[in-house]
Design a protein around this motif. Structure first.
Motif, mmCIF file in Angstrom:
data_model
loop_
_atom_site.group_PDB
_atom_site.id
_atom_site.type_symbol
_atom_site.label_atom_id
_atom_site.label_comp_id
_atom_site.label_asym_id
_atom_site.label_seq_id
_atom_site.Cartn_x
_atom_site.Cartn_y
_atom_site.Cartn_z
ATOM 1 N N TYR A 1 0.839 -1.196 0.000
ATOM 2 C CA TYR A 1 0.000 0.000 0.000
ATOM 3 C C TYR A 1 0.876 1.248 0.000
ATOM 4 O O TYR A 1 1.820 1.365 0.786
ATOM 5 C CB TYR A 1 -0.916 0.008 1.225
ATOM 6 N N HIS A 2 0.560 2.187 -0.912
ATOM 7 C CA HIS A 2 1.290 3.453 -0.992
ATOM 8 C C HIS A 2 0.281 4.602 -0.968
ATOM 9 O O HIS A 2 -0.716 4.550 -1.688
ATOM 10 C CB HIS A 2 2.098 3.554 -2.292
ATOM 11 N N ARG A 3 0.537 5.616 -0.176
ATOM 12 C CA ARG A 3 -0.301 6.814 -0.191
ATOM 13 C C ARG A 3 0.454 7.900 -0.970
ATOM 14 O O ARG A 3 1.435 8.459 -0.491
ATOM 15 C CB ARG A 3 -0.603 7.303 1.217
ATOM 16 N N ALA A 4 -0.011 8.186 -2.178
ATOM 17 C CA ALA A 4 0.674 9.149 -3.037
ATOM 18 C C ALA A 4 0.490 10.560 -2.503
ATOM 19 O O ALA A 4 -0.604 10.954 -2.095
ATOM 20 C CB ALA A 4 0.144 9.056 -4.459
ATOM 21 N N LYS B 1 4.819 7.748 -10.614
ATOM 22 C CA LYS B 1 6.052 6.987 -10.384
ATOM 23 C C LYS B 1 5.740 5.642 -9.733
ATOM 24 O O LYS B 1 6.298 4.608 -10.108
ATOM 25 C CB LYS B 1 6.999 7.791 -9.493
ATOM 26 N N LEU B 2 4.831 5.652 -8.754
ATOM 27 C CA LEU B 2 4.483 4.413 -8.057
ATOM 28 C C LEU B 2 3.743 3.433 -8.962
ATOM 29 O O LEU B 2 3.813 2.217 -8.761
ATOM 30 C CB LEU B 2 3.622 4.738 -6.839
ATOM 31 N N LEU B 3 3.044 3.953 -9.974
ATOM 32 C CA LEU B 3 2.311 3.089 -10.899
ATOM 33 C C LEU B 3 3.242 2.232 -11.751
ATOM 34 O O LEU B 3 2.800 1.270 -12.386
ATOM 35 C CB LEU B 3 1.413 3.927 -11.817
ATOM 36 N N LEU C 1 -1.057 -1.049 -4.317
ATOM 37 C CA LEU C 1 -2.168 -0.109 -4.368
ATOM 38 C C LEU C 1 -1.612 1.294 -4.181
ATOM 39 O O LEU C 1 -0.909 1.564 -3.202
ATOM 40 C CB LEU C 1 -3.188 -0.402 -3.268
ATOM 41 N N VAL C 2 -1.933 2.182 -5.119
ATOM 42 C CA VAL C 2 -1.467 3.566 -5.057
ATOM 43 C C VAL C 2 -2.660 4.449 -4.730
ATOM 44 O O VAL C 2 -3.507 4.719 -5.584
ATOM 45 C CB VAL C 2 -0.819 3.995 -6.387
ATOM 46 N N ASP C 3 -2.758 4.879 -3.485
ATOM 47 C CA ASP C 3 -3.904 5.639 -2.991
ATOM 48 C C ASP C 3 -3.760 7.114 -3.364
ATOM 49 O O ASP C 3 -2.832 7.794 -2.936
ATOM 50 C CB ASP C 3 -3.978 5.477 -1.470
ATOM 51 N N ASP D 1 -1.046 2.938 -20.151
ATOM 52 C CA ASP D 1 -0.322 2.570 -18.933
ATOM 53 C C ASP D 1 0.312 3.808 -18.300
ATOM 54 O O ASP D 1 0.944 4.616 -18.992
ATOM 55 C CB ASP D 1 0.772 1.551 -19.250
ATOM 56 N N GLY D 2 0.117 3.944 -16.999
ATOM 57 C CA GLY D 2 0.707 5.068 -16.287
ATOM 58 C C GLY D 2 -0.063 6.367 -16.397
ATOM 59 O O GLY D 2 0.345 7.394 -15.833
ATOM 60 N N GLU D 3 -1.204 6.341 -17.092
ATOM 61 C CA GLU D 3 -1.997 7.561 -17.281
ATOM 62 C C GLU D 3 -3.054 7.653 -16.182
ATOM 63 O O GLU D 3 -3.738 6.674 -15.880
ATOM 64 C CB GLU D 3 -2.652 7.542 -18.657
#
Length: 265
Positions: free
Chosen positions: A6-9, A17-19, A47-49, A155-157
């Motif tokens: 789990y990442h909180r952006a 970047k996290l994606l 998971l990128v929150d 991807d990444g969008e």
């Protein structure tokens, strides 16, 4: 429970970047992703929150231009006083989504990016001729929605906002599934200086679509009676446990007439 990171952006660039992590998924309201994870239909590695990024929240109205941040909840869309004046039909649409728990967590950006064939916002975006803004470009709604759960996102969008010009008149009506509140059929109608746009959700076997037949009829006179002679073809409509294609064809016409009446009210 399988392992997930789990990442909180802290920002959109941070989220991008996290994606890049293998099988990473964005998390905003989580109304689709979390149930999919619970049933093992989705198993992201990360998971990128993005739900805490303030830059992605809020409704802005400048003149006739409306911009809504992607992380704005359905509840906030429904209750925004500026939007209720600029485009009351969109605020009304948001108020019909799910139940209070869903409206307080679900977001407009998440709904659009997921593009569920029975979701409400895709019809609004098409009818309002909206622009979908991402961290990389701007995409016209007509080119954004590609099919069932499919969009033009790469991807990444990341969807960061939606923007549109407030219409002169607009209305939205849907026939709801009594359990999920998803649209069995929903129709959004909008009129502006460039003409009439009518978008249908919940009915198409390839997702949200515009009804050219109804647009042509309403261009002659923006009145519910103008749709009396319009025949909605059932050939490209879905049949499922909730409704047949023929039944949906009838509902499209009924909901469209109600939407026009609401727009004129």
């Amino acid at each position: 429970m399988y392992a997930v990171n789990y990442h909180r952006a802290a920002s959109v660039s941070d989220a991008a970047k996290l994606l890049k992590n293998e099988d990473a998924k964005l998390l905003s309201g989580g109304m689709t992703l979390i149930p999919a994870m619970k049933t093992r239909l989705a198993a992201p590695s990360d998971l990128v929150d993005i739900s805490r990024i303030d830059a992605l929240k809020g409704v802005k109205v400048s003149g006739k231009t409306v911009t809504i941040g992607a992380a704005t909840t359905h509840y906030d869309v429904a209750g925004d006083a500026k939007l209720q004046k600029a485009c009351p039909a969109l605020a009304h649409l948001a108020s019909l989504i799910g139940d209070p728990a869903v409206r307080h967590k679900g977001t407009i950006g998440g709904s659009i990016a997921n593009n569920d064939p029975a979701a409400d916002y895709p019809a609004a975006m098409l009818a309002l001729n909206a622009t979908i803004v991402t961290n990389k470009r701007e995409i016209a709604a007509d080119k954004f929605f590609k099919g069932l759960f499919e969009t033009a996102l790469k991807d990444g969008e990341i969807v960061t906002a939606v923007s549109f010009t407030a219409p002169a008149k607009a209305g939205y009506e849907k026939f709801r599934n009594p359990a999920s509140r998803y649209a069995i059929v929903g129709v959004f109608v909008a009129k502006d200086k460039d003409g009439i746009r009518v978008a249908v959700t919940g009915a198409g076997d390839d997702g949200v679509f515009r009804s050219k037949e109804m647009e042509a009829a309403l261009a002659k006179a923006f009145d519910a009676a103008s749709l009396d002679g319009v025949k909605v073809p059932a050939g490209n409509l879905m049949t499922d446990m909730h409704a047949s294609a023929d039944y949906r064809a009838n509902l499209v016409k009924v909901m469209a007439k109600r939407a026009v009446a609401a727009a004129n009210a």
